[in-house]
Write an enzyme that holds these catalytic residues in place. Structure first.
Site, PDB file in Angstrom:
ATOM      1  N   TYR A   1       0.819  -1.213   0.000  1.00  0.00           N
ATOM      2  CA  TYR A   1       0.000   0.000   0.000  1.00  0.00           C
ATOM      3  C   TYR A   1       0.855   1.266   0.000  1.00  0.00           C
ATOM      4  CZ  TYR A   1      -4.692  -1.901   0.829  1.00  0.00           C
ATOM      5  OH  TYR A   1      -5.900  -2.506   0.700  1.00  0.00           O
TER       6      TYR A   1
ATOM      7  N   LYS B   1       3.109 -15.623   2.924  1.00  0.00           N
ATOM      8  CA  LYS B   1       3.323 -16.354   1.672  1.00  0.00           C
ATOM      9  C   LYS B   1       4.823 -16.594   1.589  1.00  0.00           C
ATOM     10  CE  LYS B   1       1.785 -18.049  -2.239  1.00  0.00           C
ATOM     11  NZ  LYS B   1       0.946 -19.264  -2.268  1.00  0.00           N
TER      12      LYS B   1
ATOM     13  N   ASP C   1      -3.071 -18.343   1.035  1.00  0.00           N
ATOM     14  CA  ASP C   1      -4.060 -19.027   0.188  1.00  0.00           C
ATOM     15  C   ASP C   1      -4.782 -20.117   0.968  1.00  0.00           C
ATOM     16  OD1 ASP C   1      -1.614 -20.327   0.252  1.00  0.00           O
ATOM     17  OD2 ASP C   1      -1.609 -20.897  -1.862  1.00  0.00           O
TER      18      ASP C   1
ATOM     19  N   ASP D   1      -6.305  -6.972   4.138  1.00  0.00           N
ATOM     20  CA  ASP D   1      -7.435  -6.320   3.475  1.00  0.00           C
ATOM     21  C   ASP D   1      -8.370  -7.376   2.907  1.00  0.00           C
ATOM     22  OD1 ASP D   1      -8.955  -4.220   2.258  1.00  0.00           O
ATOM     23  OD2 ASP D   1      -8.009  -4.744   0.345  1.00  0.00           O
TER      24      ASP D   1
ATOM     25  N   ASP E   1     -12.320  -8.855   4.604  1.00  0.00           N
ATOM     26  CA  ASP E   1     -13.596  -8.848   3.866  1.00  0.00           C
ATOM     27  C   ASP E   1     -14.177 -10.259   3.846  1.00  0.00           C
ATOM     28  OD1 ASP E   1     -13.521  -6.143   3.256  1.00  0.00           O
ATOM     29  OD2 ASP E   1     -14.071  -6.459   1.154  1.00  0.00           O
TER      30      ASP E   1
END
Ligand code: IPM
Ligand code: MN
Length: 352
Positions: free
Chosen positions: A142, A189, A221, A245, A249
């Protein structure tokens, strides 16, 4: 106690839902003998319209002078449909996070017994879910270097993390886990990304300071999958900005309603409390949006910013009562009577 709170209503349904949280906080202040000093300031599209800037310096000063910030939502469709716009409401949000040093976004996910069948996930999968995703909020892709090259035909965004940034967030994660189920999951990851390997290495080195906490390391994942398969197997998850982020959600689906989920962002200077939902422009000004996520964010504010636990509990109790008695907005009403945003706020304040 004197509470100085900055009020950033923002865009869309922000002002309506924040109004209800203010009613609730004022009722709490009367009941528990506090004095709240609210200072309103502009953010988002509303601030762009007024002063040409989504997070003006005057707003930053208000936030810095406050003990806590209560925030509504940011975003306006006129910018979403215009990729060439150079000033965007979301820039205000990112600037605010950086300038206030809001390094940790805390998003709890839990289920409400009376609403468990609202979730698209099966009851037996989600019953008992009580997890927290701790998202790093001021670093990573970001805020990394970005740009275009090759006459604009190649684009790049860079993800950078320092050890200090990881330690700061992980420390909070370990401490939260100690207060809860003593389980911490580091989501990364590390099979591909160097920043993830730094995260993993850093968290591993901290394990010895928290011998009671069981730490797991899982790839993002796989977590995306397990989060909806067995959410109740998690306690505290820590992760970098972009993974957080996406996962937050996803996690909001578990509870069955975005309109219910609160969050806090812990800062170096001050902390900010906001609903996880966006500005929902289609509903703006219609007095139909669910104010409970903002009201529950105010509960987090009493507890985390002011250490006023009884006040926070009083808010959660009255919210549960409104859900049980069906004093809810149209998103939760089903075939029953739907109450207006302002009616729900009035009812909550009266019942406090
Ligand atoms: C969030 C939002 C923001 C983010 C956007 C609006 C910039 O999606 O708070 O999760 O990506 O952080
Ligand atoms: Mn998001």
């Amino acid at each position: 106690m004197k509470l100085n709170i900055a009020l950033l209503a923002g865009d869309g349904i922000g002002p309506e839902v924040v109004d209800q949280a203010v009613k609730v906080c004022n009722a709490i202040a009367t009941k528990f003998n506090h004095e709240i000093n609210w200072t309103a300031a502009l953010t988002g599209a509303a601030a762009i319209d007024a002063v040409g800037e989504p997070y003006p310096d005057s707003t930053h000063e208000v936030c810095m002078a406050a003990d806590a910030v209560l925030f509504g939502a940011i975003g306006h469709p006129k910018y979403d449909n215009d990729p060439t716009a150079t000033v965007r409401p979301e820039q205000g949000l990112l600037k605010m996070r950086k300038k206030l040093g809001l390094f940790a976004n805390v998003r709890p996910t839990f289920t409400f017994p009376s609403l468990i069948d609202n979730s698209p996930l099966k009851r037996e999968r989600i019953e008992g879910t009580d997890l927290i995703i701790l998202r790093e909020l001021t670093g990573g892709i970001y805020f990394g270097e970005r740009g275009r090259k090759d006459n604009g035909d190649t684009a790049f965004d860079t993800c950078t993390y320092t050890k200090e940034e990881v330690v700061r967030l992980a420390k909070l994660g370990f401490e939260m886990a100690m207060q809860r189920g003593k389980k911490l999951c580091c989501v990364d990851k590390a099979n591909v990304l160097e920043t993830s390997r730094l995260w993993r290495q850093t968290v591993q080195a901290m394990e010895k300071d928290y011998p009671e906490v069981t730490v797991s390391y899982e790839f993002v994942d796989a977590v995306a999958m397990r989060l909806v398969q067995w959410p109740n197997s998690y306690d505290v998850l820590i992760t970098e900005n972009l993974f957080g982020d996406i996962l937050t959600d996803e996690a909001s689906v578990i509870s069955g309603s975005m309109g219910l989920m609160p969050s806090s962002s812990i800062g170096v200077h001050t902390s900010l409390f906001e609903p996880i939902h966006g500005s929902y422009p289609q509903a703006a000004g219609k007095d139909i949006a669910n104010p409970l996520a903002t009201v529950l964010s105010a509960a987090m504010m009493f507890e985390d910013a002011f250490s006023l636990k009884a006040e926070a509990e009083a808010i959660r109790t009255v919210v549960n009562k409104s859900l049980a008695e069906g004093i809810v907005t149209e998103d939760l009403a089903g075939k029953n009577k739907a109450y207006k945003t302002s009616e729900v706020g009035d009812w909550l304040a009266k019942n406090i």
